[in-house]
Design a protein around this motif. Structure first.
Motif, PDB file in Angstrom:
ATOM      1  N   GLY A 173      55.169  19.054  17.701  1.00  0.00           N
ATOM      2  CA  GLY A 173      54.976  18.753  16.424  1.00  0.00           C
ATOM      3  C   GLY A 173      55.843  19.327  15.361  1.00  0.00           C
ATOM      4  O   GLY A 173      56.567  20.212  15.848  1.00  0.00           O
ATOM      5  N   GLU A 180      55.240  22.764  14.702  1.00  0.00           N
ATOM      6  CA  GLU A 180      55.446  23.734  15.653  1.00  0.00           C
ATOM      7  C   GLU A 180      56.764  24.182  15.864  1.00  0.00           C
ATOM      8  O   GLU A 180      57.196  25.108  16.119  1.00  0.00           O
ATOM      9  N   VAL A 181      57.615  23.006  15.726  1.00  0.00           N
ATOM     10  CA  VAL A 181      59.382  23.360  15.910  1.00  0.00           C
ATOM     11  C   VAL A 181      59.449  24.265  14.748  1.00  0.00           C
ATOM     12  O   VAL A 181      60.333  25.384  14.858  1.00  0.00           O
ATOM     13  N   SER A 234      58.625  27.892  15.221  1.00  0.00           N
ATOM     14  CA  SER A 234      59.211  28.727  16.504  1.00  0.00           C
ATOM     15  C   SER A 234      60.355  29.331  15.853  1.00  0.00           C
ATOM     16  O   SER A 234      60.915  30.027  16.802  1.00  0.00           O
TER      17      SER A 234
END
Lengths: 275, 231
Positions: free
Chosen positions: B87, B90-91, B94
């Motif tokens: 998603g 999410e990226v 990170s």
């Protein structure tokens, strides 16, 4: 149905196989996602052959099989990861080399010591009878360690899997996480190959991850879906194997194949609807 | 005071010297473009600046409050990422280092960075289904989560069409105006001269290091631009 389950649970060896099989399915589903995404799908296959060789040698020498197999497979995992990250040696080739070589050694050792018998077939294709109470304890410990590590390091594992260079650049020690994943894979494979068989255990690792990647659009989604698919397929496979007297490992992998086909279909339909 | 200063740097790649006798300073607020042909040592220099490669000799000094791990890196995309189920949120998250769980502050920072890059409406989208330009913005937002001090961009507009490239360049310019130091590696010399304040032309040894205006008038600059203009 209830009668069937009660009858099934009345055999202690089946209960043992069910407990450790469930835990192994869960672990391999979790590990499978980073392994497949990092293009390490074949490592599971390679390691299970090393495990076969180690089990053969251990049983020939009358040593406790898992205590020989776990360190051997862990060492092989470490070595394979080193080879694949080194661009001068072809990773594919290295895995094929190590896996066929261990298989050959295992076959020679077995035929020289006990002769070709059901034992070799158990090692290769798995047997639901093979789990001892010690194996169950080991798989409970392994699964507990794995779950805790995956929850604690979820963010880091995602970062390293998605983009190792970036993760290294912001100070994540990617090497540590790669080694951790390799060691956990070794542990999972060694415990799981008793039930699933060394030829089939890698299916448990790659199938749930690949199936959920057809459907899910986020990493978290893939992780959760992968665990669910893996557990459902394991139970379905074991039930089919018990009901129709089929080999357990093969039934589980067939259930996984069916799940893959089903999820691919659903994924394709969903994509068409979105487009 | 320099954020990064390279002193007489010598770097090797697979046993061969890739960069030698390189000295330059990165100052706060700089917009530096590193140009050079393939194999001129640009990628090796990036690895060294990120701290992923040890210099053979010479040194890289990080100062003025910059740590080695505080460089927001925008890498070139790898083939594995093309079908990676992730998603957008999410990226972007990170980029935050916080382990094991993302704090509320980190989530807020991620949302702010997505807002800044105009991708807030994509936060529920799947990364692999985005266009190339959108993916670059997501990765840029991730880099900004790691740091707001210095961005290191590796060929940011490769594979993007001219319109999207121009937009990405405008975005980078805006970040630089907002105080983010930018180092960009690029093939696109014309664009580099137009936008960057300083140019480093690398051909294993530095052929040119100075302001973008001077580069346009230098022999090296004219020759390289002439070559670049043909294709």
């Amino acid at each position: 149905m209830i009668e069937f389950i009660r009858e099934f649970l009345s055999y202690p060896f089946l209960v043992r196989a069910l407990i450790s099989g469930t835990l192994v399915s869960l672990c391999s589903a979790l590990l499978g996602v980073p392994l497949v995404l990092k293009r390490y799908s074949m490592i599971g296959d390679g390691l299970s052959h090393v495990g076969f060789g180690a089990l053969a040698i251990a049983s020939a020498l009358n040593w406790a099989p898992l205590y020989v197999a776990i360190p051997t497979v862990a060492a092989a995992a470490f070595l394979l990861l080193r080879l694949t990250s080194d661009s001068r040696i072809n990773g594919d080739g290295a895995i094929a080399l190590i896996s066929t070589c261990s298989l050959a050694v295992g076959v020679i050792v077995i035929s020289a010591s006990t002769g070709m018998n059901t034992e070799i077939s158990n090692y290769l294709f798995g047997s639901i009878l093979s789990m001892s109470p010690g194996d169950v304890r080991l798989s409970v410990c392994a699964a507990a360690v794995m779950l805790v590590l995956f929850i604690l390091f979820y963010g880091r594992i995602f970062a390293v899997t998605f983009d190792e260079t970036f993760a290294r650049a912001i100070g994540v020690r990617a090497g540590v996480y790669n080694t951790l994943i390799a060691l956990l894979t070794a542990l999972t494979i060694t415990v799981g190959m008793r039930i699933m068989g060394s030829l089939l255990i890698s299916g448990l690792i790659i199938f749930p991850a690949l199936s959920s990647m057809r459907l899910c659009r986020s990493f978290r989604g893939v992780m959760i879906c992968s665990c669910t698919v893996s557990l459902i397929c394991f139970f379905a496979g074991v039930a089919a194997s018990y009901a129709f007297a089929l080999p357990t490992g093969a039934s589980v992998v067939c259930a996984d194949t069916a799940a893959f086909a089903l999820l691919s279909l659903i994924g394709a339909l969903l994509r068409r609807n979105r487009a | 005071m320099a954020l990064i200063s390279c002193r007489d740097l010598c770097l090797a790649y697979e046993g061969r010297i890739a960069v030698s006798s390189l000295s330059f300073d990165v100052l706060k607020g700089d917009y530096i473009c590193i140009v050079g042909e393939n194999g001129s040592g640009k990628s090796t220099l990036i690895k060294a600046l990120l701290g992923l490669k040890k210099p053979v000799s010479g040194e890289i000094v990080y100062s003025d409050g910059l740590k080695k791990t505080e460089i927001g890196y925008l890498p070139q995309q790898t083939p594995a990422q093309k079908d990676f189920p992730a998603g957008v949120t999410e990226v972007v998250l990170s980029g935050c280092r916080g382990a094991p769980f993302h704090t509320r502050a980190e989530k807020r920072a991620a949302a702010e960075n997505m807002e800044l890059l105009g991708i807030s409406d994509l936060k529920k989208a799947c990364y692999r289904e985005l266009s190339g330009g959108q993916q670059q913005r997501v990765l840029l937002a991730r880099a900004l989560c790691a740091t707001k001090k210095l961005l290191l961009l590796d060929e940011p507009v490769t594979g993007l069409d001219p319109l999207v490239s121009a937009e990405l360049y405008r975005l980078i310019q805006r970040l630089n105006d907002g105080g983010v130091t930018v180092i960009m590696v690029s093939h696109d010399v014309d664009c580099a001269i137009e936008r960057a304040k300083k140019i480093l032309h690398l051909q294993t040894v530095p052929l040119f290091w100075g302001s973008a205006c001077d580069y346009a008038d230098s022999d090296t600059g004219r020759r390289f631009m002439g070559d670049g203009g043909d294709d």
